[in-house]
Motif scaffolding. Structure first.
Motif, PDB file in Angstrom:
ATOM      1  N   MET A   1       0.852  -1.180   0.000  1.00 49.78           N
ATOM      2  CA  MET A   1       0.000   0.000   0.000  1.00 49.78           C
ATOM      3  C   MET A   1       0.900   1.247   0.000  1.00 49.78           C
ATOM      4  N   PRO A   2       0.648   2.196  -0.903  1.00 52.34           N
ATOM      5  CA  PRO A   2       1.447   3.419  -0.937  1.00 52.34           C
ATOM      6  C   PRO A   2       1.295   4.213   0.364  1.00 52.34           C
ATOM      7  N   ILE A   3       2.335   4.941   0.697  1.00 57.17           N
ATOM      8  CA  ILE A   3       2.303   5.693   1.954  1.00 57.17           C
ATOM      9  C   ILE A   3       1.160   6.705   1.976  1.00 57.17           C
ATOM     10  N   SER A   4       0.798   7.260   0.831  1.00 57.40           N
ATOM     11  CA  SER A   4      -0.276   8.260   0.802  1.00 57.40           C
ATOM     12  C   SER A   4      -1.634   7.664   1.181  1.00 57.40           C
ATOM     13  N   HIS A   5      -1.739   6.326   1.174  1.00 56.10           N
ATOM     14  CA  HIS A   5      -2.997   5.669   1.523  1.00 56.10           C
ATOM     15  C   HIS A   5      -2.964   5.045   2.917  1.00 56.10           C
ATOM     16  N   GLN A   6      -1.874   5.210   3.627  1.00 50.48           N
ATOM     17  CA  GLN A   6      -1.776   4.643   4.966  1.00 50.48           C
ATOM     18  C   GLN A   6      -2.814   5.302   5.882  1.00 50.48           C
ATOM     19  N   PRO A   7      -3.529   4.516   6.679  1.00 53.02           N
ATOM     20  CA  PRO A   7      -4.576   5.096   7.536  1.00 53.02           C
ATOM     21  C   PRO A   7      -4.037   5.971   8.671  1.00 53.02           C
ATOM     22  N   TRP A   8      -2.806   5.777   9.082  1.00 51.01           N
ATOM     23  CA  TRP A   8      -2.258   6.556  10.199  1.00 51.01           C
ATOM     24  C   TRP A   8      -1.846   7.967   9.789  1.00 51.01           C
ATOM     25  N   LEU A   9      -1.620   8.192   8.495  1.00 51.31           N
ATOM     26  CA  LEU A   9      -1.086   9.475   8.045  1.00 51.31           C
ATOM     27  C   LEU A   9      -2.026  10.654   8.326  1.00 51.31           C
ATOM     28  N   GLY A 127       1.290  12.152  -1.882  1.00 48.65           N
ATOM     29  CA  GLY A 127       1.830  11.073  -2.700  1.00 48.65           C
ATOM     30  C   GLY A 127       3.243  11.273  -3.168  1.00 48.65           C
ATOM     31  N   TRP A 128       3.991  12.177  -2.561  1.00 48.89           N
ATOM     32  CA  TRP A 128       5.364  12.428  -2.976  1.00 48.89           C
ATOM     33  C   TRP A 128       6.282  11.229  -2.747  1.00 48.89           C
ATOM     34  N   PHE A 129       5.934  10.372  -1.803  1.00 52.79           N
ATOM     35  CA  PHE A 129       6.808   9.275  -1.413  1.00 52.79           C
ATOM     36  C   PHE A 129       6.302   7.904  -1.866  1.00 52.79           C
TER      37      PHE A 129
END
Length: 130
Positions: A1-9, A127-129
């Motif tokens: 899962m891409p970091i931009s979709h992580q629930p904790w962000l 979504g930069w990362f």
């Protein structure tokens, strides 16, 4: 899962965005607290003190507006908007640091500590990362 979709962000972002709500409310309640916190000298004259307190209250309003904007974006689930708000907050911390240098000759890390956090959260949400 891409970091931009992580629930904790988004949740980490609202913690970062929630701090200015508390600071803003405190600055509006007690402007001298903000002067002491940042190491700014209190002006000597009554008129200068009144002006300084009013300007600090303006900054409190700015912080409150920033925090509430972050809260609104978080609550609506809009990751893109929340990401941009985090980036704007990082810009505010950079300018606040330069203002501190100009006024006191130091104290920048009271502001710049938050700059990479905001950049990381904002960039992650945008979504930069990925």
């Amino acid at each position: 899962m891409p970091i931009s979709h992580q629930p904790w962000l988004p949740n980490a972002s609202i913690i970062f965005g929630g701090l200015p709500i508390l600071v803003g409310l405190q600055l509006m309640r007690d402007p001298n607290w903000g002067l002491d916190l940042l190491g700014f000298a209190r002006p000597a004259g009554a008129e200068a003190q009144k002006l300084t307190e009013s300007l600090v209250m303006y900054f409190g309003t700015r912080d409150l507006a920033f925090g509430l904007s972050a809260l609104a974006a978080w609550r609506s689930g809009n990751r893109q908007t929340l990401g941009w708000i985090m980036l704007v907050g990082s810009g505010m911390t950079v300018i606040d640091g330069f203002t501190s240098i100009r006024q006191t000759g130091g104290g920048v890390w009271k502001h710049w500590t938050f700059t990479p956090i905001g950049l990381g959260l904002g960039g992650g949400l945008l979504g930069w990362f990925d």
